[in-house]
Design a protein around this motif. Structure first.
Motif, PDB file in Angstrom:
ATOM      1  N   PHE A 118     -19.430  18.127  -8.657  1.00  0.00           N
ATOM      2  CA  PHE A 118     -19.626  16.721  -8.286  1.00  0.00           C
ATOM      3  C   PHE A 118     -18.286  15.986  -8.312  1.00  0.00           C
ATOM      4  N   ILE A 119     -17.509  16.216  -9.358  1.00  0.00           N
ATOM      5  CA  ILE A 119     -16.173  15.610  -9.461  1.00  0.00           C
ATOM      6  C   ILE A 119     -15.293  16.060  -8.304  1.00  0.00           C
ATOM      7  N   ARG A 120     -15.347  17.348  -7.995  1.00  0.00           N
ATOM      8  CA  ARG A 120     -14.533  17.887  -6.901  1.00  0.00           C
ATOM      9  C   ARG A 120     -14.924  17.247  -5.573  1.00  0.00           C
ATOM     10  N   ILE A 121     -16.217  17.111  -5.320  1.00  0.00           N
ATOM     11  CA  ILE A 121     -16.690  16.502  -4.066  1.00  0.00           C
ATOM     12  C   ILE A 121     -16.230  15.050  -3.965  1.00  0.00           C
ATOM     13  N   ILE A 122     -16.346  14.309  -5.058  1.00  0.00           N
ATOM     14  CA  ILE A 122     -15.910  12.911  -5.052  1.00  0.00           C
ATOM     15  C   ILE A 122     -14.407  12.827  -4.771  1.00  0.00           C
ATOM     16  N   LEU A 123     -13.630  13.669  -5.447  1.00  0.00           N
ATOM     17  CA  LEU A 123     -12.185  13.650  -5.234  1.00  0.00           C
ATOM     18  C   LEU A 123     -11.823  14.027  -3.797  1.00  0.00           C
ATOM     19  N   MET A 124     -12.470  15.055  -3.271  1.00  0.00           N
ATOM     20  CA  MET A 124     -12.185  15.466  -1.890  1.00  0.00           C
ATOM     21  C   MET A 124     -12.571  14.378  -0.899  1.00  0.00           C
ATOM     22  N   THR A 125     -13.730  13.772  -1.130  1.00  0.00           N
ATOM     23  CA  THR A 125     -14.196  12.704  -0.244  1.00  0.00           C
ATOM     24  C   THR A 125     -13.248  11.508  -0.293  1.00  0.00           C
ATOM     25  N   PHE A 142      -6.562  18.011  -9.347  1.00  0.00           N
ATOM     26  CA  PHE A 142      -7.139  17.026 -10.268  1.00  0.00           C
ATOM     27  C   PHE A 142      -8.417  17.558 -10.903  1.00  0.00           C
ATOM     28  N   TYR A 143      -9.236  18.222 -10.100  1.00  0.00           N
ATOM     29  CA  TYR A 143     -10.469  18.827 -10.618  1.00  0.00           C
ATOM     30  C   TYR A 143     -10.141  19.802 -11.752  1.00  0.00           C
ATOM     31  N   HIS A 144      -9.185  20.681 -11.520  1.00  0.00           N
ATOM     32  CA  HIS A 144      -8.817  21.660 -12.545  1.00  0.00           C
ATOM     33  C   HIS A 144      -8.257  20.985 -13.796  1.00  0.00           C
ATOM     34  N   ILE A 145      -7.503  19.932 -13.614  1.00  0.00           N
ATOM     35  CA  ILE A 145      -6.966  19.198 -14.760  1.00  0.00           C
ATOM     36  C   ILE A 145      -8.111  18.591 -15.581  1.00  0.00           C
ATOM     37  N   VAL A 146      -9.046  17.930 -14.913  1.00  0.00           N
ATOM     38  CA  VAL A 146     -10.167  17.287 -15.605  1.00  0.00           C
ATOM     39  C   VAL A 146     -11.016  18.323 -16.332  1.00  0.00           C
TER      40      VAL A 146
END
Length: 160
Positions: A118-125, A142-146
């Protein structure tokens, strides 16, 4: 799309090789208690990260030559591939996932498996329209960092 694909393929292939290491480590992890793991696992993750870091550095240096040799039509992918290779630095934290599996930390695993994508999708979007391919790769970083921060923090707080 082709530039992004060619940028990520070499790294994805390397990651598939390294996926074996946490799986192979699972039996040893499962036999240790939480306190032992808190003492020994960070050092092992650090060493694994140094090894991965050396591989990433070699890749970053050699990527322009490899792309000229194997993918001359996609030389624009080099910078993106070099940036995407940084995601491998977060790969050793998958060892913590094995700890969570061994300790049956279902809530945390569900959170990572549901919230992570979900975080990855939001960041990509959010980043794709403004930054294009760079935005997609930045979203992955950023996803990997979070996820790494969450996993490591949760790992340090867990009790057996």
């Amino acid at each position: 799309l082709a530039i992004y694909s060619f940028a990520t393929i070499p790294i994805t292939q390397m990651q598939s090789f390294f996926k074996l290491i946490p799986v192979l480590a699972f039996p040893k992890i499962a036999n240790q208690n939480s306190e032992q793991l808190k003492k020994t696992l960070p050092g092992k993750i650090f060493k694994f990260t140094l090894i991965i870091g050396a591989i990433v550095l070699v890749y970053i240096i050699s990527a322009p030559f490899l792309f000229k040799l194997f993918f001359p039509k996609y030389i624009d992918s080099v910078i993106y591939s070099q940036l995407f290779s940084l995601t491998m630095l977060f790969f050793p934290t998958r060892m913590i996932t094995q700890v969570l599996v061994a300790q049956s930390q279902k809530r945390s695993l569900y959170l990572v498996q549901v919230a992570g994508p979900f975080i990855r999708i939001i960041l990509m979007t959010a980043l794709l329209p403004f930054f294009g391919i760079f935005g997609l790769i930045s979203a992955n970083l950023f996803y990997h960092i979070v996820i790494t921060i969450y996993m490591y923090t949760y790992f340090l707080k867990t009790k057996e």
